[in-house]
Design a protein around this motif. Sequence first.
Motif, PDB file in Angstrom:
ATOM      1  N   SER A   1       0.824  -1.213   0.000  1.00  0.00           N
ATOM      2  CA  SER A   1       0.000   0.000   0.000  1.00  0.00           C
ATOM      3  C   SER A   1       0.859   1.265   0.000  1.00  0.00           C
ATOM      4  CB  SER A   1      -0.929   0.004   1.220  1.00  0.00           C
ATOM      5  OG  SER A   1      -0.184  -0.072   2.426  1.00  0.00           O
ATOM      6  N   ASP A   2       2.100   1.143   0.476  1.00  0.00           N
ATOM      7  CA  ASP A   2       3.000   2.294   0.466  1.00  0.00           C
ATOM      8  C   ASP A   2       3.323   2.759  -0.948  1.00  0.00           C
ATOM      9  OD1 ASP A   2       3.090   2.172   3.210  1.00  0.00           O
ATOM     10  OD2 ASP A   2       4.945   1.000   3.279  1.00  0.00           O
ATOM     11  N   PHE A   3       3.094   1.891  -1.934  1.00  0.00           N
ATOM     12  CA  PHE A   3       3.434   2.230  -3.323  1.00  0.00           C
ATOM     13  C   PHE A   3       2.203   2.610  -4.143  1.00  0.00           C
ATOM     14  CE2 PHE A   3       6.998  -0.083  -1.744  1.00  0.00           C
ATOM     15  CZ  PHE A   3       8.098   0.438  -2.402  1.00  0.00           C
ATOM     16  N   MET A   4       1.036   2.570  -3.538  1.00  0.00           N
ATOM     17  CA  MET A   4      -0.195   2.911  -4.247  1.00  0.00           C
ATOM     18  C   MET A   4      -0.420   4.418  -4.213  1.00  0.00           C
ATOM     19  SD  MET A   4      -1.589   0.180  -5.481  1.00  0.00           S
ATOM     20  CE  MET A   4      -1.749  -1.583  -5.266  1.00  0.00           C
ATOM     21  N   TYR A   5       0.459   5.132  -4.875  1.00  0.00           N
ATOM     22  CA  TYR A   5       0.374   6.590  -4.801  1.00  0.00           C
ATOM     23  C   TYR A   5       0.747   7.194  -6.155  1.00  0.00           C
ATOM     24  CZ  TYR A   5       5.429   6.061  -4.272  1.00  0.00           C
ATOM     25  OH  TYR A   5       6.738   5.707  -4.455  1.00  0.00           O
ATOM     26  N   GLY A   6       0.510   8.495  -6.247  1.00  0.00           N
ATOM     27  CA  GLY A   6       0.935   9.243  -7.426  1.00  0.00           C
ATOM     28  C   GLY A   6       0.349   8.694  -8.714  1.00  0.00           C
ATOM     29  N   ARG A   7       1.188   8.684  -9.731  1.00  0.00           N
ATOM     30  CA  ARG A   7       0.746   8.284 -11.060  1.00  0.00           C
ATOM     31  C   ARG A   7       1.242   6.884 -11.422  1.00  0.00           C
ATOM     32  NH1 ARG A   7      -1.369  11.931 -14.311  1.00  0.00           N
ATOM     33  NH2 ARG A   7      -0.534  10.949 -16.184  1.00  0.00           N
ATOM     34  N   LEU A   8       1.354   6.017 -10.415  1.00  0.00           N
ATOM     35  CA  LEU A   8       1.735   4.636 -10.673  1.00  0.00           C
ATOM     36  C   LEU A   8       0.697   3.987 -11.583  1.00  0.00           C
ATOM     37  CD1 LEU A   8       3.778   2.385  -9.903  1.00  0.00           C
ATOM     38  CD2 LEU A   8       2.161   1.700  -8.120  1.00  0.00           C
ATOM     39  N   ARG A   9       1.151   3.474 -12.699  1.00  0.00           N
ATOM     40  CA  ARG A   9       0.229   2.874 -13.658  1.00  0.00           C
ATOM     41  C   ARG A   9      -0.409   1.620 -13.076  1.00  0.00           C
ATOM     42  NH1 ARG A   9       0.482   5.643 -18.144  1.00  0.00           N
ATOM     43  NH2 ARG A   9       2.418   6.647 -18.804  1.00  0.00           N
ATOM     44  N   GLN A  10      -1.634   1.360 -13.506  1.00  0.00           N
ATOM     45  CA  GLN A  10      -2.348   0.184 -13.028  1.00  0.00           C
ATOM     46  C   GLN A  10      -1.554  -1.087 -13.300  1.00  0.00           C
ATOM     47  OE1 GLN A  10      -5.161   0.103 -11.222  1.00  0.00           O
ATOM     48  NE2 GLN A  10      -4.906  -2.127 -11.061  1.00  0.00           N
ATOM     49  N   SER A  11      -0.871  -1.131 -14.436  1.00  0.00           N
ATOM     50  CA  SER A  11      -0.128  -2.333 -14.817  1.00  0.00           C
ATOM     51  C   SER A  11       1.097  -2.560 -13.935  1.00  0.00           C
ATOM     52  CB  SER A  11       0.304  -2.257 -16.285  1.00  0.00           C
ATOM     53  OG  SER A  11       1.099  -1.107 -16.525  1.00  0.00           O
ATOM     54  N   SER A  12       1.468  -1.562 -13.120  1.00  0.00           N
ATOM     55  CA  SER A  12       2.589  -1.718 -12.194  1.00  0.00           C
ATOM     56  C   SER A  12       2.146  -2.051 -10.783  1.00  0.00           C
ATOM     57  CB  SER A  12       3.431  -0.428 -12.164  1.00  0.00           C
ATOM     58  OG  SER A  12       3.998  -0.149 -13.424  1.00  0.00           O
ATOM     59  N   LYS A  13       0.846  -1.998 -10.523  1.00  0.00           N
ATOM     60  CA  LYS A  13       0.350  -2.213  -9.166  1.00  0.00           C
ATOM     61  C   LYS A  13       0.217  -3.689  -8.818  1.00  0.00           C
ATOM     62  CE  LYS A  13      -2.213   2.172  -9.024  1.00  0.00           C
ATOM     63  NZ  LYS A  13      -3.563   2.794  -8.903  1.00  0.00           N
ATOM     64  N   THR A  14       0.105  -4.531  -9.832  1.00  0.00           N
ATOM     65  CA  THR A  14      -0.033  -5.964  -9.602  1.00  0.00           C
ATOM     66  C   THR A  14       1.159  -6.702 -10.195  1.00  0.00           C
ATOM     67  OG1 THR A  14      -1.310  -6.248 -11.649  1.00  0.00           O
ATOM     68  CG2 THR A  14      -2.550  -5.827  -9.614  1.00  0.00           C
ATOM     69  N   LEU A  15       1.358  -7.914  -9.753  1.00  0.00           N
ATOM     70  CA  LEU A  15       2.452  -8.733 -10.256  1.00  0.00           C
ATOM     71  C   LEU A  15       2.086 -10.196 -10.087  1.00  0.00           C
ATOM     72  CD1 LEU A  15       5.236  -8.774  -7.543  1.00  0.00           C
ATOM     73  CD2 LEU A  15       3.283  -7.244  -7.338  1.00  0.00           C
ATOM     74  N   ARG A  16       2.719 -11.029 -10.896  1.00  0.00           N
ATOM     75  CA  ARG A  16       2.576 -12.480 -10.722  1.00  0.00           C
ATOM     76  C   ARG A  16       3.900 -13.019 -10.224  1.00  0.00           C
ATOM     77  NH1 ARG A  16      -0.691 -17.111 -12.301  1.00  0.00           N
ATOM     78  NH2 ARG A  16      -2.276 -15.655 -13.014  1.00  0.00           N
ATOM     79  N   VAL A  17       3.844 -13.803  -9.164  1.00  0.00           N
ATOM     80  CA  VAL A  17       5.046 -14.356  -8.550  1.00  0.00           C
ATOM     81  C   VAL A  17       5.082 -15.860  -8.779  1.00  0.00           C
ATOM     82  CG1 VAL A  17       5.097 -12.528  -6.832  1.00  0.00           C
ATOM     83  CG2 VAL A  17       3.986 -14.692  -6.274  1.00  0.00           C
ATOM     84  N   PHE A  18       6.305 -16.415  -8.807  1.00  0.00           N
ATOM     85  CA  PHE A  18       6.504 -17.815  -9.141  1.00  0.00           C
ATOM     86  C   PHE A  18       7.375 -18.497  -8.084  1.00  0.00           C
ATOM     87  CE2 PHE A  18       5.789 -15.379 -12.993  1.00  0.00           C
ATOM     88  CZ  PHE A  18       4.772 -16.092 -13.607  1.00  0.00           C
ATOM     89  N   PRO A  19       6.761 -18.882  -6.954  1.00  0.00           N
ATOM     90  CA  PRO A  19       7.547 -19.510  -5.895  1.00  0.00           C
ATOM     91  C   PRO A  19       7.957 -20.940  -6.202  1.00  0.00           C
ATOM     92  CG  PRO A  19       5.229 -19.443  -5.281  1.00  0.00           C
ATOM     93  CD  PRO A  19       5.357 -18.673  -6.558  1.00  0.00           C
ATOM     94  N   ASN A  20       7.254 -21.595  -7.119  1.00  0.00           N
ATOM     95  CA  ASN A  20       7.512 -23.006  -7.407  1.00  0.00           C
ATOM     96  C   ASN A  20       8.178 -23.170  -8.767  1.00  0.00           C
ATOM     97  OD1 ASN A  20       6.140 -23.778  -4.992  1.00  0.00           O
ATOM     98  ND2 ASN A  20       4.186 -23.563  -6.066  1.00  0.00           N
ATOM     99  N   GLY A  21       9.030 -24.182  -8.875  1.00  0.00           N
ATOM    100  CA  GLY A  21       9.692 -24.476 -10.131  1.00  0.00           C
ATOM    101  C   GLY A  21      10.869 -23.558 -10.385  1.00  0.00           C
ATOM    102  N   THR A  22      11.765 -24.042 -11.232  1.00  0.00           N
ATOM    103  CA  THR A  22      12.949 -23.248 -11.585  1.00  0.00           C
ATOM    104  C   THR A  22      12.653 -22.287 -12.723  1.00  0.00           C
ATOM    105  OG1 THR A  22      14.406 -25.053 -10.907  1.00  0.00           O
ATOM    106  CG2 THR A  22      15.352 -23.383 -12.356  1.00  0.00           C
TER     107      THR A  22
END
Length: 444
Positions: free
Chosen positions: A41-62
């Motif tokens: 939530s600390d980064f949900m400010y200013g003109r941060l684009r919507q496409s930068s607010k979310t991410l997909r993470v990959f904890p499994n597999g190489t």
Amino acid sequence: MKGFISIDCGAANPNNDPDLNIYYETDDGFVDSGHNQQVSSDFMYGRLRQSSKTLRVFPNGTRNCYTIRPTSGGNSSKYLIRAAFLYGNYDGQSQPPTFDLYIGVNYWATINFSSIDSYIHNEIIHVVPSADHTIQVCLVKTSTGIPFISSLELRPLNDTMYQTDATTLALYKRLNIGSNANIRHPQDVHDRLWWADDTNYTATTKFGRWNLTSDPVLVRRSDSYDVPVGVLETFSMADSTGSLSINWQTTIAADKWIVYFHFAEMVDLSLLRDFTIYINGKNLTKISLEYLTPVTIPSEQFTSGIGFNFRFVPTYAGQSPILNAVEVYYLLDPSRIPTALDDANAMNGIKTMYNVMKESWQGDPCVPTNFTWEGVNCSTEDPPRITSLNLSSSGLKGNMANSLANLTELEYFDLTANKLSGSVPKNLLRRASANTLQLRYVVG
């Protein structure tokens, strides 16, 4: 935009970026591993684009891969591919990861963040042979942290742009010279990202802006690069010495480089601005700039150690060479050859039909060899062929897949301890009878 593929990785819903006028879709259908996260939530400010607010993470597999199927046709297709990353302390650990990025089977870049709020984007120009219809972008776990990605974008390019015999050009710099503004779509119809001039170089130059009351009508009869007017309206110009010289240091160790210089004359001079371009002391070409006629000058492939010297020398005394924009690329190593296309298609058909969820079944089945799929053995030839496939106890259900018959170089094939029905492809039975294939299966 026609042919644009814009993926907001980790987003729950599609969205439209009103500033870019670009529609972003979710990554459903492009990737079958990982899970969604959102920056702190600390980064949900200013003109941060919507496409930068979310991410997909990959904890499994190489290795985890996105598979993109562009729609452009032709003998070959050329694309700008951009991957973007914002850690944004999504996990509350304040420890950004380090991981590798691959285009297909070949190394692209190492993603390494200098701080928790660092925004990284990596961009390539990539040619896809007509025989292939997919592009795979893979994130590879190395030693530190969990790989992730914020957005992935694909933009079709005209074949007349960035002509080179290289398969993949990786962007080092694309600068809007003399400007403090970033420019991309919709000003750039190809959605190239022109960064504000970072002046991270030494130069005998002064900066300027054409005194334009309105956007001029440019003569683009021989210009296929479509550099936006907003980029061409600023420039660097030679200082009192008459020559424009730019010295650039780089930390990237690359064997070969290509530079694209962009020019536009916005003053109707009685004597054309005429000068010679040198790269690292070698004469590239001599050019004359015509009024309102953009020109792009590509270099040949060249080698360089830790930096470059670009020099623009006037032909006539009293003239000052200019430079409006520059793009610097390095060639990626294309030495790895992917699995034979028929074999790769057959394996992906099996994966899809039976919903195989093995962690290693991502990207190319054989290459790189340290990422070969579980249960798969491959030949060492180029391209590699699949010679052994062990799918025993893999939870396969349903009819025998016809694509199994396309694995024509199999020497060993084990399908036991599954719940398969139907007949075994005749090609496999013939080869088993001829003792060229050891086939183990139970049907019914």
